[in-house]
Design an enzyme around this catalytic site. Sequence first.
Site, PDB file in Angstrom:
ATOM      1  N   TYR A   1       0.832  -1.203   0.000  1.00  0.00           N
ATOM      2  CA  TYR A   1       0.000   0.000   0.000  1.00  0.00           C
ATOM      3  C   TYR A   1       0.860   1.243   0.000  1.00  0.00           C
ATOM      4  O   TYR A   1       2.062   1.194   0.242  1.00  0.00           O
ATOM      5  CB  TYR A   1      -0.944   0.006   1.207  1.00  0.00           C
ATOM      6  CG  TYR A   1      -0.285   0.326   2.529  1.00  0.00           C
ATOM      7  CD1 TYR A   1      -0.408   1.593   3.104  1.00  0.00           C
ATOM      8  CD2 TYR A   1       0.468  -0.629   3.207  1.00  0.00           C
ATOM      9  CE1 TYR A   1       0.196   1.896   4.312  1.00  0.00           C
ATOM     10  CE2 TYR A   1       1.071  -0.337   4.425  1.00  0.00           C
ATOM     11  CZ  TYR A   1       0.938   0.921   4.974  1.00  0.00           C
ATOM     12  OH  TYR A   1       1.536   1.225   6.173  1.00  0.00           O
TER      13      TYR A   1
ATOM     14  N   HIS B   1      -1.166 -21.129  -0.388  1.00  0.00           N
ATOM     15  CA  HIS B   1      -0.005 -20.321  -0.064  1.00  0.00           C
ATOM     16  C   HIS B   1       0.854 -20.023  -1.287  1.00  0.00           C
ATOM     17  O   HIS B   1       1.474 -18.973  -1.390  1.00  0.00           O
ATOM     18  CB  HIS B   1       0.852 -21.014   1.001  1.00  0.00           C
ATOM     19  CG  HIS B   1       0.252 -20.980   2.371  1.00  0.00           C
ATOM     20  ND1 HIS B   1      -0.869 -21.706   2.709  1.00  0.00           N
ATOM     21  CD2 HIS B   1       0.609 -20.299   3.493  1.00  0.00           C
ATOM     22  CE1 HIS B   1      -1.178 -21.479   3.980  1.00  0.00           C
ATOM     23  NE2 HIS B   1      -0.297 -20.627   4.483  1.00  0.00           N
TER      24      HIS B   1
ATOM     25  N   LYS C   1       6.541  -1.978   1.982  1.00  0.00           N
ATOM     26  CA  LYS C   1       5.337  -1.383   2.575  1.00  0.00           C
ATOM     27  C   LYS C   1       4.168  -2.355   2.429  1.00  0.00           C
ATOM     28  O   LYS C   1       3.237  -2.161   1.658  1.00  0.00           O
ATOM     29  CB  LYS C   1       5.025  -0.025   1.951  1.00  0.00           C
ATOM     30  CG  LYS C   1       4.134   0.841   2.850  1.00  0.00           C
ATOM     31  CD  LYS C   1       4.124   2.280   2.382  1.00  0.00           C
ATOM     32  CE  LYS C   1       3.187   3.148   3.216  1.00  0.00           C
ATOM     33  NZ  LYS C   1       3.639   3.288   4.617  1.00  0.00           N
TER      34      LYS C   1
ATOM     35  N   GLU D   1      11.902   2.544  14.402  1.00  0.00           N
ATOM     36  CA  GLU D   1      10.946   3.474  13.799  1.00  0.00           C
ATOM     37  C   GLU D   1       9.642   3.363  14.553  1.00  0.00           C
ATOM     38  O   GLU D   1       9.459   2.490  15.401  1.00  0.00           O
ATOM     39  CB  GLU D   1      10.737   3.147  12.319  1.00  0.00           C
ATOM     40  CG  GLU D   1      10.170   1.748  12.071  1.00  0.00           C
ATOM     41  CD  GLU D   1      10.056   1.404  10.593  1.00  0.00           C
ATOM     42  OE1 GLU D   1      10.120   2.311   9.760  1.00  0.00           O
ATOM     43  OE2 GLU D   1       9.896   0.202  10.294  1.00  0.00           O
TER      44      GLU D   1
ATOM     45  N   LEU E   1      11.377   1.277   7.196  1.00  0.00           N
ATOM     46  CA  LEU E   1      10.793   1.699   5.928  1.00  0.00           C
ATOM     47  C   LEU E   1      11.392   3.054   5.542  1.00  0.00           C
ATOM     48  O   LEU E   1      11.497   3.949   6.387  1.00  0.00           O
ATOM     49  CB  LEU E   1       9.274   1.825   6.065  1.00  0.00           C
ATOM     50  CG  LEU E   1       8.525   2.266   4.806  1.00  0.00           C
ATOM     51  CD1 LEU E   1       8.523   1.151   3.767  1.00  0.00           C
ATOM     52  CD2 LEU E   1       7.097   2.667   5.144  1.00  0.00           C
TER      53      LEU E   1
END
Length: 288
Positions: free
Chosen positions: A33, A102, A149, A182, A207
Amino acid sequence: MSRIAYVNGQYIPHANAGVHIEDRGYQFADGVYEVCEVARGNIMDMTRHLDRLGRSLSELRIGWPMNRKALQSVIAEVVRRNRVYNGLVYLQVTRGVAKRDHIFPSADTPPSIVITAKRTDPVVSAARASKGIKVITVPENRWERVDIKSIGLLPNVMARQQAKEQGAQEAWFIDPDGTVKEGAATNAWIVTMDGILVTRQAETGILRGITRTTIFDVAKKLGLKIEERGFSVEEAKRAREVFMTAATTVVMPIVAIDGESVANGHPGTIALSLREAFFDIAEKTPSC
């Protein structure tokens, strides 16, 4: 006016939007995303967001749902249809709909795409920045590929909930050696007593935030020096200033860590100056 969402090629009422129950995003969190800020009618840092989207898709071997130029047009159209002048636009791409297994589905399975947009009030955000926010620290418990992400955010959800229950607004993930990684949805920064901005290297372990990246441009414009290195929780507590960055918050001062005040317990001037200069320096793509 009711909100409009884009789902797999169609603009539909947000209330009626949905994906198939065997979408791999729903079954496996098999997707990625992006979230872009919309400010004063502009989508901020579109190029960098789409660059990062491309990297995330590549790392997970998911194809683009459409060509990049078309995607940029659809994002702008969703913002336009929702009449978002200040707000956020959310984009999600998954590996698509297939029988639950999977193993990747066949290569001709089209990716699924969902885009939504919502309004936010910049006055509310500015008021929060003027007071600053509080963070707590939690042990790192996520998978190692947080540079992707991914929509698999359960540890982040649990950390944010813990923060809320403790009267804070964000949680920092901490390595076993006490180094800050983070936030659950943000990048972490400190300002040293010499006025140097410090943030952890983004090659691995965190990230590479788009707002984080743009802050390098902002800092250069303001004549501020940045060091990319790790810093401990204790160093953060002793810092001149602490702040976080994200598309959802831009630059947000942090005034307390685990209940202990940072400096004088008020937002610092450097963080606020970065926040003030951000709009003028970030890339702006008109939404209409």
